[in-house]
Design a protein around this motif. Structure first.
Motif, short mmCIF file in Angstrom:
data_model
loop_
_atom_site.label_atom_id
_atom_site.label_comp_id
_atom_site.label_asym_id
_atom_site.label_seq_id
_atom_site.Cartn_x
_atom_site.Cartn_y
_atom_site.Cartn_z
N GLY A 1 0.81 -1.22 0.00
CA GLY A 1 0.00 0.00 0.00
C GLY A 1 0.84 1.26 0.00
N ALA A 2 2.16 1.12 0.23
CA ALA A 2 3.03 2.30 0.25
C ALA A 2 2.95 3.07 -1.06
CB ALA A 2 4.47 1.88 0.51
N LEU A 3 2.71 2.35 -2.14
CA LEU A 3 2.66 3.02 -3.45
C LEU A 3 1.51 4.03 -3.51
CD1 LEU A 3 3.47 0.06 -5.86
CD2 LEU A 3 4.97 1.90 -5.13
N ASP A 4 0.49 3.80 -2.68
CA ASP A 4 -0.64 4.74 -2.68
C ASP A 4 -0.21 6.13 -2.21
OD1 ASP A 4 -2.20 2.66 -3.49
OD2 ASP A 4 -2.96 2.18 -1.49
N ALA A 5 0.90 6.17 -1.46
CA ALA A 5 1.37 7.47 -0.95
C ALA A 5 2.07 8.28 -2.03
CB ALA A 5 2.33 7.24 0.22
N CYS A 6 2.38 7.63 -3.15
CA CYS A 6 3.13 8.33 -4.20
C CYS A 6 2.19 9.16 -5.06
CB CYS A 6 3.88 7.32 -5.07
SG CYS A 6 5.17 6.49 -4.16
N VAL A 7 2.64 10.35 -5.39
CA VAL A 7 1.84 11.24 -6.24
C VAL A 7 2.46 11.33 -7.63
CG1 VAL A 7 0.98 12.58 -4.28
CG2 VAL A 7 3.11 13.26 -5.42
N GLY A 8 1.80 12.07 -8.50
CA GLY A 8 2.27 12.16 -9.88
C GLY A 8 3.71 12.65 -10.00
N ASP A 9 4.08 13.64 -9.17
CA ASP A 9 5.45 14.16 -9.25
C ASP A 9 6.47 13.10 -8.86
OD1 ASP A 9 4.62 16.58 -10.13
OD2 ASP A 9 4.85 17.63 -8.22
N TYR B 1 5.89 7.02 5.15
CA TYR B 1 5.27 5.71 5.10
C TYR B 1 6.25 4.68 5.65
CZ TYR B 1 1.94 2.26 3.54
OH TYR B 1 0.99 1.28 3.52
N GLY B 2 5.75 3.79 6.50
CA GLY B 2 6.60 2.75 7.05
C GLY B 2 7.38 3.21 8.26
N GLY B 3 7.01 4.39 8.81
CA GLY B 3 7.59 4.83 10.07
C GLY B 3 8.94 5.50 9.94
N GLU B 4 9.36 5.75 8.70
CA GLU B 4 10.67 6.38 8.52
C GLU B 4 10.50 7.70 7.80
OE1 GLU B 4 14.80 5.58 6.09
OE2 GLU B 4 13.49 3.90 6.57
N LYS B 5 10.97 8.78 8.39
CA LYS B 5 10.86 10.08 7.73
C LYS B 5 12.26 10.66 7.57
CE LYS B 5 8.00 13.91 7.03
NZ LYS B 5 6.60 14.08 6.76
N LYS B 6 12.63 10.90 6.32
CA LYS B 6 13.96 11.44 6.07
C LYS B 6 13.88 12.95 5.95
CE LYS B 6 15.80 7.37 3.80
NZ LYS B 6 16.33 6.84 2.57
N GLU B 7 15.08 13.56 5.87
CA GLU B 7 15.14 15.01 5.66
C GLU B 7 14.52 15.35 4.31
OE1 GLU B 7 16.31 17.32 7.82
OE2 GLU B 7 16.41 15.62 9.19
N ALA B 8 14.04 16.56 4.21
CA ALA B 8 13.44 16.99 2.94
C ALA B 8 14.48 16.89 1.83
CB ALA B 8 12.97 18.44 3.06
N LEU C 1 12.40 3.03 -6.29
CA LEU C 1 12.36 4.49 -6.18
C LEU C 1 11.08 4.97 -5.50
CD1 LEU C 1 13.77 5.28 -9.73
CD2 LEU C 1 14.86 5.93 -7.58
N LEU C 2 9.96 4.38 -5.91
CA LEU C 2 8.68 4.82 -5.34
C LEU C 2 8.59 4.45 -3.86
CD1 LEU C 2 6.25 4.02 -8.31
CD2 LEU C 2 7.14 6.25 -7.61
N TRP C 3 9.14 3.29 -3.53
CA TRP C 3 9.17 2.90 -2.11
C TRP C 3 10.01 3.90 -1.32
CZ3 TRP C 3 7.23 1.05 1.96
CH2 TRP C 3 7.99 0.63 3.05
N ASP C 4 11.12 4.31 -1.89
CA ASP C 4 11.98 5.28 -1.23
C ASP C 4 11.23 6.60 -1.02
OD1 ASP C 4 14.53 6.02 -0.16
OD2 ASP C 4 14.81 7.27 -1.93
N TYR C 5 10.50 7.04 -2.06
CA TYR C 5 9.74 8.29 -1.91
C TYR C 5 8.67 8.15 -0.84
CZ TYR C 5 11.87 9.39 -6.44
OH TYR C 5 12.75 9.61 -7.46
#
Lengths: 83, 195
Positions: free
Chosen positions: B114-122, B187-194, B177-181
């Motif tokens: 379901g992580a892919l659902d978090a990905c947007v067009g950009d 998503y998945g409890g990990e938030k990286k720097e902008a 790549l999409l999983w990384d985004y």
């Protein structure tokens, strides 16, 4: 077919490009291999994400004008070769 | 004084425009993905139309015009890249540098589809641009334009087996790549720097 071969065939399966014995072999494998099922599901979701998220922008209006002008200037030869 | 067009030229021009102009939005989108900027994309599309018009006599009515003009777009882009001596080299376009064996999927994405659902067009566009040119092209043709594999093979001038292999690697890379985004977005409890 082993799992590596199945995963290579997963894209063709989800794209409807597999048929006959090849398709049957993949489907049989997927019945008992949960990891490959997960792989196929992931491949399908990736494809569907790309398909559903991409929005194509309208080309700028000037592009059609440019194309028409280029065609005006570059009329093709009266009888082109057929091939 | 310019020559007036002959009636047969006018008919040819009308027939060409009827076939070709409806594809302009798709070709422009692809050109943007290949050229990465609007000016070069417009130049590429214009050159594609001009070449297609000049060789319109070779296209046989009733055959796949869309695949035909896409092939011209791809060939024109390859020519532009070669002329400018930048962008993908011919060897790159023939699929060098592909990994010979399927890599192991990152387990985290398989477990969190379901992580892919978090990905947007950009995100999708950014991931597309991150792919090597041969993979980007085959993914565009298969997943955005929904061409059949046999048409992709004709457009790119490569065997079906190469289409399948390239698409396999392209989708695998897209997933990573999409999983990384998705993870960067929390998503998945990990938030990286902008970024």
């Amino acid at each position: 077919m082993n799992c590596v071969e199945i995963r290579r065939a997963a894209d063709a399966l989800i794209d409807g490009e597999l048929s006959g014995a090849g398709k049957l072999r993949v489907e049989e494998h997927l019945k008992y291999c949960a990891q490959c099922r997960q792989w196929v599901d992931s491949a399908r979701r990736t494809r569907d994400t790309v398909r559903s998220r991409v929005v194509k922008p309208e080309p700028p209006g000037r592009l059609e004008t440019r194309i028409r002008r280029a065609l005006d200037a570059g009329r093709p030869p009266a009888q082109g070769p057929r091939g | 004084m310019p020559e007036s067009p002959q009636p047969q030229d006018t008919r040819r021009r009308r027939a060409f425009e009827k076939e070709a102009l409806p594809h302009m939005q798709d070709l422009y989108f692809a050109a943007l993905r290949l050229s990465r900027n609007a000016k070069d994309a417009e130049d590429l599309v214009q050159e594609t139309y001009l070449k297609a018009f000049r060789s319109f006599g070779r296209w046989r009515a009733g055959t796949n015009f869309r695949a035909w003009i896409w092939r011209i777009l791809v060939n024109t882009w390859v020519d532009v890249c070669r002329k400018r001596a930048r962008g993908p080299k011919s060897a790159d376009l023939e699929g060098q540098g592909m990994e010979p064996e399927a890599r192991q999927e990152a387990p985290s994405l398989l477990e969190n589809p379901g992580a892919l659902d978090a990905c947007v067009g950009d995100d999708v566009l950014r991931a597309l641009h991150a792919l090597p040119a041969p993979q980007r092209l085959v993914l565009l043709l298969a997943d955005v334009e929904e061409f059949r594999y046999r048409d992709i093979a004709r457009i790119l001038g490569i065997p079906m087996g190469t289409v399948m292999s390239r698409l396999h690697h392209a989708r695998q890379k897209m997933r990573e790549l999409l999983w990384d985004y998705a993870r960067r977005q929390g998503y998945g409890g990990e938030k990286k720097e902008a970024r």
